[in-house]
Design a protein around this motif. Structure first.
Motif, PDB file in Angstrom:
ATOM      1  N   ILE A 114       0.851  -1.176   0.000  1.00 17.13           N
ATOM      2  CA  ILE A 114       0.000   0.000   0.000  1.00 17.13           C
ATOM      3  C   ILE A 114       0.891   1.231   0.000  1.00 17.13           C
ATOM      4  N   ASP A 115       0.699   2.104  -0.977  1.00 13.19           N
ATOM      5  CA  ASP A 115       1.523   3.303  -1.164  1.00 13.19           C
ATOM      6  C   ASP A 115       3.008   2.975  -1.241  1.00 13.19           C
ATOM      7  N   GLY A 116       3.338   1.838  -1.835  1.00 15.99           N
ATOM      8  CA  GLY A 116       4.731   1.431  -1.993  1.00 15.99           C
ATOM      9  C   GLY A 116       5.467   2.330  -2.972  1.00 15.99           C
ATOM     10  N   LEU A 117       6.783   2.302  -2.908  1.00 13.11           N
ATOM     11  CA  LEU A 117       7.595   3.154  -3.768  1.00 13.11           C
ATOM     12  C   LEU A 117       7.668   2.631  -5.200  1.00 13.11           C
ATOM     13  N   THR A 118       7.738   1.322  -5.362  1.00 16.03           N
ATOM     14  CA  THR A 118       7.843   0.731  -6.690  1.00 16.03           C
ATOM     15  C   THR A 118       6.453   0.598  -7.296  1.00 16.03           C
ATOM     16  N   LYS A 119       6.284   1.248  -8.457  1.00 20.54           N
ATOM     17  CA  LYS A 119       4.986   1.220  -9.135  1.00 20.54           C
ATOM     18  C   LYS A 119       5.165   0.676 -10.543  1.00 20.54           C
ATOM     19  N   HIS A 120       4.189  -0.098 -10.965  1.00 25.36           N
ATOM     20  CA  HIS A 120       4.184  -0.625 -12.330  1.00 25.36           C
ATOM     21  C   HIS A 120       2.804  -0.390 -12.924  1.00 25.36           C
ATOM     22  N   THR A 121       2.788  -0.083 -14.213  1.00 25.74           N
ATOM     23  CA  THR A 121       1.530   0.130 -14.930  1.00 25.74           C
ATOM     24  C   THR A 121       1.411  -0.951 -15.999  1.00 25.74           C
ATOM     25  N   PHE A 122       0.275  -1.617 -16.002  1.00 30.40           N
ATOM     26  CA  PHE A 122       0.017  -2.659 -16.985  1.00 30.40           C
ATOM     27  C   PHE A 122      -1.166  -2.240 -17.831  1.00 30.40           C
ATOM     28  N   LEU A 123      -1.057  -2.465 -19.130  1.00 26.48           N
ATOM     29  CA  LEU A 123      -2.166  -2.173 -20.032  1.00 26.48           C
ATOM     30  C   LEU A 123      -2.790  -3.512 -20.383  1.00 26.48           C
ATOM     31  N   LEU A 124      -3.919  -3.809 -19.753  1.00 25.39           N
ATOM     32  CA  LEU A 124      -4.584  -5.081 -19.959  1.00 25.39           C
ATOM     33  C   LEU A 124      -5.727  -4.890 -20.940  1.00 25.39           C
ATOM     34  N   LYS A 125      -5.636  -5.546 -22.058  1.00 28.41           N
ATOM     35  CA  LYS A 125      -6.671  -5.397 -23.079  1.00 28.41           C
ATOM     36  C   LYS A 125      -7.791  -6.391 -22.818  1.00 28.41           C
ATOM     37  N   ILE A 126      -9.011  -5.891 -22.850  1.00 32.61           N
ATOM     38  CA  ILE A 126     -10.175  -6.764 -22.704  1.00 32.61           C
ATOM     39  C   ILE A 126     -10.336  -7.532 -23.998  1.00 32.61           C
ATOM     40  N   ARG A 127     -10.602  -8.823 -23.880  1.00 31.92           N
ATOM     41  CA  ARG A 127     -10.800  -9.636 -25.077  1.00 31.92           C
ATOM     42  C   ARG A 127     -12.069  -9.188 -25.795  1.00 31.92           C
ATOM     43  N   PRO A 128     -12.022  -9.125 -27.122  1.00 30.64           N
ATOM     44  CA  PRO A 128     -13.189  -8.633 -27.881  1.00 30.64           C
ATOM     45  C   PRO A 128     -14.424  -9.522 -27.733  1.00 30.64           C
ATOM     46  N   GLN A 129     -15.577  -8.953 -27.948  1.00 28.16           N
ATOM     47  CA  GLN A 129     -16.886  -9.618 -27.896  1.00 28.16           C
ATOM     48  C   GLN A 129     -17.198 -10.258 -26.537  1.00 28.16           C
ATOM     49  N   ILE A 130     -16.549  -9.837 -25.491  1.00 32.30           N
ATOM     50  CA  ILE A 130     -16.861 -10.366 -24.167  1.00 32.30           C
ATOM     51  C   ILE A 130     -17.294  -9.212 -23.275  1.00 32.30           C
ATOM     52  N   THR A 131     -18.457  -9.360 -22.683  1.00 38.84           N
ATOM     53  CA  THR A 131     -18.936  -8.362 -21.744  1.00 38.84           C
ATOM     54  C   THR A 131     -18.328  -8.667 -20.380  1.00 38.84           C
ATOM     55  N   VAL A 132     -17.670  -7.669 -19.827  1.00 39.63           N
ATOM     56  CA  VAL A 132     -17.002  -7.878 -18.548  1.00 39.63           C
ATOM     57  C   VAL A 132     -17.964  -7.606 -17.401  1.00 39.63           C
ATOM     58  N   SER A 133     -18.082  -8.565 -16.507  1.00 37.04           N
ATOM     59  CA  SER A 133     -18.860  -8.392 -15.290  1.00 37.04           C
ATOM     60  C   SER A 133     -18.038  -9.007 -14.155  1.00 37.04           C
ATOM     61  N   LEU A 134     -18.365  -8.663 -12.950  1.00 42.24           N
ATOM     62  CA  LEU A 134     -17.622  -9.181 -11.807  1.00 42.24           C
ATOM     63  C   LEU A 134     -17.805 -10.691 -11.679  1.00 42.24           C
ATOM     64  N   PRO A 135     -16.824 -11.392 -11.098  1.00 41.94           N
ATOM     65  CA  PRO A 135     -16.968 -12.841 -10.945  1.00 41.94           C
ATOM     66  C   PRO A 135     -18.131 -13.183 -10.016  1.00 41.94           C
ATOM     67  N   ASN A 136     -18.854 -14.239 -10.354  1.00 39.62           N
ATOM     68  CA  ASN A 136     -19.978 -14.641  -9.501  1.00 39.62           C
ATOM     69  C   ASN A 136     -19.944 -16.131  -9.151  1.00 39.62           C
ATOM     70  N   GLU A 137     -18.957 -16.856  -9.662  1.00 38.29           N
ATOM     71  CA  GLU A 137     -18.823 -18.279  -9.345  1.00 38.29           C
ATOM     72  C   GLU A 137     -18.156 -18.415  -7.976  1.00 38.29           C
ATOM     73  N   PRO A 138     -18.724 -19.211  -7.087  1.00 38.33           N
ATOM     74  CA  PRO A 138     -18.102 -19.380  -5.762  1.00 38.33           C
ATOM     75  C   PRO A 138     -16.716 -20.005  -5.872  1.00 38.33           C
ATOM     76  N   ALA A 139     -15.789 -19.527  -5.076  1.00 38.15           N
ATOM     77  CA  ALA A 139     -14.414 -20.023  -5.113  1.00 38.15           C
ATOM     78  C   ALA A 139     -14.302 -21.436  -4.557  1.00 38.15           C
ATOM     79  N   TYR A 140     -15.175 -21.784  -3.624  1.00 38.21           N
ATOM     80  CA  TYR A 140     -15.041 -23.062  -2.953  1.00 38.21           C
ATOM     81  C   TYR A 140     -16.111 -24.070  -3.340  1.00 38.21           C
TER      82      TYR A 140
END
Length: 189
Positions: A114-140
């Protein structure tokens, strides 16, 4: 975690700790919930939600469905930077993530702390034709998690010190959970 004491929630933890000092023993999750809610003089300062297994969602499987699996940080992407010094995006490596969607691009600014000195920026491209929504599948999934067998032995030793009038559904459920010799080595479905 380094930097946690600068977060606004750290003040809230201090309020809870003051109330906790006045209690000699707490025997259930519900008692902790009541203590937290009543810790502040402001009646609506704390809200407590009891989280169960179905509230924890599967993020690792969800992530690769929507975003490129490998992404190098913009700071280390240059060809002049040796391969050993390049930084790839890993959801479990970074603890502080900030992002904002811009068209099909999602620039994610990351820090290991949190508020660390080393910062990195990533450009993550969303895959085409996919609507992004939050995950809803239970992890367990529907199955109940296992408790390490040694931890279960400790719980059974501790429960003898819980007064009979304090033993409740909480303790009965915990003592009935399945156990495993070494939970970390158990294969998860």
């Amino acid at each position: 975690m380094r930097g946690h004491s600068f977060l606004p929630c750290d003040r809230a933890f201090g309020i809870i700790k003051r109330s906790l000092r006045h209690k000699e023993r707490l025997y259930s999750v519900q008692e902790y919930m009541k203590l937290i809610v009543s810790s502040s003089r402001q009646s609506d300062f704390f809200t407590v939600h009891l989280v169960s297994g179905e509230h924890v969602t599967e993020f690792k499987k969800w992530w690769v469905q929507h975003f490129k699996k490998t992404a190098l940080s913009l700071e280390t992407k240059d060809r002049r930077i040796p391969r050993t010094e390049k930084v790839s995006f890993s959801i479990s490596k970074f603890h502080h993530l900030t992002f904002k969607k811009i068209g099909c691009d999602v620039p994610v600014k990351t820090q290991e702390f949190i508020d660390g000195l080393t910062k990195h920026t990533f450009l993550l491209k969303i895959r085409p034709q996919i609507t992004v929504s939050l995950p809803n599948e239970p992890a367990y999934g529907p199955r109940q998690l296992c408790i390490n067998a040694k931890k279960m032995q400790d719980l059974k030793k501790c429960v003898q010190f819980v007064p009979e009038d304090e033993k409740n559904k909480f303790w009965d459920e915990i003592l009935q959970w399945p156990t495993a010799e070494n939970v970390e080595d158990e294969e998860l479905d």
